[in-house]
Design an enzyme around this catalytic site. Structure first.
Site, mmCIF file in Angstrom:
data_model
loop_
_atom_site.group_PDB
_atom_site.id
_atom_site.type_symbol
_atom_site.label_atom_id
_atom_site.label_comp_id
_atom_site.label_asym_id
_atom_site.label_seq_id
_atom_site.Cartn_x
_atom_site.Cartn_y
_atom_site.Cartn_z
ATOM 1 N N GLU A 177 0.810 -1.222 0.000
ATOM 2 C CA GLU A 177 0.000 0.000 0.000
ATOM 3 C C GLU A 177 0.844 1.273 0.000
ATOM 4 O O GLU A 177 0.843 2.030 0.985
ATOM 5 C CB GLU A 177 -0.958 0.009 1.198
ATOM 6 C CG GLU A 177 -1.910 -1.163 1.209
ATOM 7 C CD GLU A 177 -2.997 -1.043 2.287
ATOM 8 O OE1 GLU A 177 -2.963 -0.072 3.073
ATOM 9 O OE2 GLU A 177 -3.880 -1.917 2.329
ATOM 10 N N GLU A 236 -5.239 -8.919 0.852
ATOM 11 C CA GLU A 236 -5.790 -8.562 2.166
ATOM 12 C C GLU A 236 -7.268 -8.277 1.963
ATOM 13 O O GLU A 236 -7.644 -7.508 1.073
ATOM 14 C CB GLU A 236 -5.173 -7.283 2.741
ATOM 15 C CG GLU A 236 -3.813 -7.419 3.338
ATOM 16 C CD GLU A 236 -3.354 -6.117 3.994
ATOM 17 O OE1 GLU A 236 -4.208 -5.314 4.417
ATOM 18 O OE2 GLU A 236 -2.134 -5.919 4.064
HETATM 19 C C1 FCB Z 1 -4.409 -2.337 5.485
HETATM 20 C C2 FCB Z 1 -3.017 -2.669 5.963
HETATM 21 C C3 FCB Z 1 -2.971 -3.764 6.982
HETATM 22 C C4 FCB Z 1 -4.140 -3.742 7.930
HETATM 23 C C5 FCB Z 1 -5.447 -3.558 7.225
HETATM 24 C C6 FCB Z 1 -6.658 -3.532 8.110
HETATM 25 O O1 FCB Z 1 -4.431 -1.024 5.048
HETATM 26 O O2 FCB Z 1 -2.199 -3.044 4.891
HETATM 27 O O3 FCB Z 1 -1.727 -3.685 7.619
HETATM 28 O O4 FCB Z 1 -3.926 -2.842 8.935
HETATM 29 O O5 FCB Z 1 -5.412 -2.407 6.435
#
Ligand code: FCB
Length: 463
Positions: free
Chosen positions: A163, A368
């Site tokens: 990110e 994620e």
């Molecule tokens: C993302 C992050 C991760 C986690 C999630 C909820 O932005 O990459 O580390 O905190 O959110």
């Protein structure tokens, strides 16, 4: 609802969020150590201690991965464990930890996926200017070379950055993540240097590609769907602007080798893009083998507060992190929200995947996705979290729909393996498939973990 054979099921974590032991074995301080120690930065004054004590409990955590039946584990490497000052001498003890971890993961029959940068910049590099300094990109490539030589024979897939949008803009514009700076112009330079560092590191990781290893390189992005709150020209224009500094300012240099003209025009009074040098965009747009997508929630954009019920404004977005969009508002649409306050809307994931696959043109992994809820250990000793199961289920259905629409999806990683330190929210938000009692560090697989294990085993979503 069945996924094709070979679809990869995984779980993700990151170093600072789970490891704890932030001063052990020669680890240097990172910007998250400094930021979390600064009063008022993180909820309840929480810090990276104790984390989930993964630094010593990793064998137990690998055993849990085995119980969950995942095929891949995505973790991140703490740069300040490897190079405590961000440059210069390598700290062997830091490498040894990841050596042991990768071996344990492999022994469990699980593919290790390593992310090189999940936001924990060595503080020494921040002291030298941080990501707004071009030099940081070169230091990152040096660190990538060290990790390639240390783990390149065993890691299945490298992702350079996690990110970059958050690292650059939450960290250097909004000030809500480390290093907590509020400097819009510097945040754009930071973003550019993160992408430059990604490109340089990608080349480094490929140079070391040993014969016979199927090593792949990519990065992890968090594009999101931004929708106009109403079809008025003002809301449409605000949405275009916000999309520019949220999605296209990242995607275009990575996948098109350009910066979008409208974004440059929108930001004219903030930056002249002097950080962009000849040849940079060829580096940032070096081909990748895959892109990891992180998705949690979409946003609805309004041009201003005018006519909005104040109770619906914010919607999880932070306009100071959207450079040049301080006037823009994020609107809640009355959808169900997770414990962290983020609205649940899996169509946002579908839209992200279909759009990004058109731009990136490589296999995509959701790397994620998940939800925080205020879990409690019940009297029967279990953690009953039906809302999280529903969240996973609905988002996996969106992934499957995107595949039917032709998106080359190759896998899905839940966020997160373990409850952990959720950045500015500290330990207040639990995203794990596995519950962690931070007092005793006891782990308990939640109902959602058992559910996910079944999905990973069968490749099918129970009805
Ligand atoms: C993302 C992050 C991760 C986690 C999630 C909820 O932005 O990459 O580390 O905190 O959110």
């Amino acid at each position: 609802m069945r996924f094709p054979p070979g679809f990869l099921w995984g779980a993700s974590t990151s170093a600072f969020q789970i490891e704890g032991h932030t001063t052990a074995d020669g680890r240097g301080p990172s910007i998250w150590d400094t930021f979390s120690a600064t009063p008022g930065s993180v909820l309840n004054g929480d810090t990276g201690e104790p984390g989930a004590d993964h630094y010593t409990r990793y064998p137990e955590d690998v055993a849990l991965m085995g119980e969950l039946g995942i095929g891949a584990y995505r973790f991140s490497i703490a740069w300040p464990r490897i190079m405590p000052d961000g440059r210069g001498p390598v700290n062997r003890a830091g490498i040894d930890f990841y050596d042991r971890l990768v071996d344990a993961v492999l022994e469990a029959g699980i593919d290790p996926w390593a992310t090189l940068y999940h936001w924990d910049l060595p503080q020494a590099l921040e002291d030298a200017g941080g990501w707004p300094e071009r030099d940081t990109a070169y230091r990152f490539a040096e660190y990538a070379a060290v990790m390639r030589d240390a783990l390149g024979d065993r890691v299945s897939c490298w992702t350079t950055l996690n990110e970059p949008w958050c690292a650059a803009f939450l960290g250097y514009a909004g000030g809500i993540h480390a290093p907590g700076r509020r400097e819009p112009a510097a945040s754009l330079a930071a973003c550019h240097h993160l992408l430059l560092g990604h490109g340089l590191a990608t080349a480094v990781l490929r140079e070391g590609q040993g014969a016979g290893t199927a090593r792949r390189v990519g990065l992890v992005l968090n594009p999101t769907t931004l929708r106009p709150n109403s079809p008025t020209p003002a809301d449409l224009a605000a949405t275009r602007r916000a999309d520019g500094v949220r999605n296209r300012v990242i995607d275009d240099p990575l996948f098109r080798g350009t910066y979008p003209e409208d974004v440059r025009e929108d930001l004219r009074e903030i930056t002249d893009f002097a950080f962009l040098r000849d040849g940079d965009l060829a580096v940032t747009s070096a081909p990748v083998d895959l892109v990891g997508v992180n998705f949690y929630t979409p946003h609805w954009i309004a041009a201003s507060d005018a006519g909005l019920d104040p109770a619906t404004v914010t919607g999880g977005g932070d306009s100071t992190s959207y450079v040049g969009c301080d006037d823009v508002r994020f609107v809640l649409r009355g959808l169900p929200r997770t414990g962290i306050g983020w609205e649940v809307d899996p169509t946002g994931l579908y839209d992200v995947l279909t759009r990004l696959s058109d731009t990136a043109r490589v296999p995509l992994y959701v790397i994620e996705n998940g939800a925080a809820y205020p879990d409690e250990v019940a009297e029967d000793g279990a953690v009953h979290d039906p809302e999280r199961i529903a969240y996973f289920d609905s988002h996996l259905r969106a992934v499957r729909e995107a595949m039917k629409a032709g998106v080359p999806m190759a896998g899905y990683f839940a966020w997160s393996l373990l409850d952990n330190f959720e950045w500015a929210f500290g330990y207040s938000q639990r995203f794990g498939l596995v519950h962690v009692d931070y007092e005793t560090q006891t782990r308990r697989i939640k109902d959602s973990g058992h559910w996910y294990a079944r999905v990973a085993r069968t490749g099918e979503l129970p009805r």
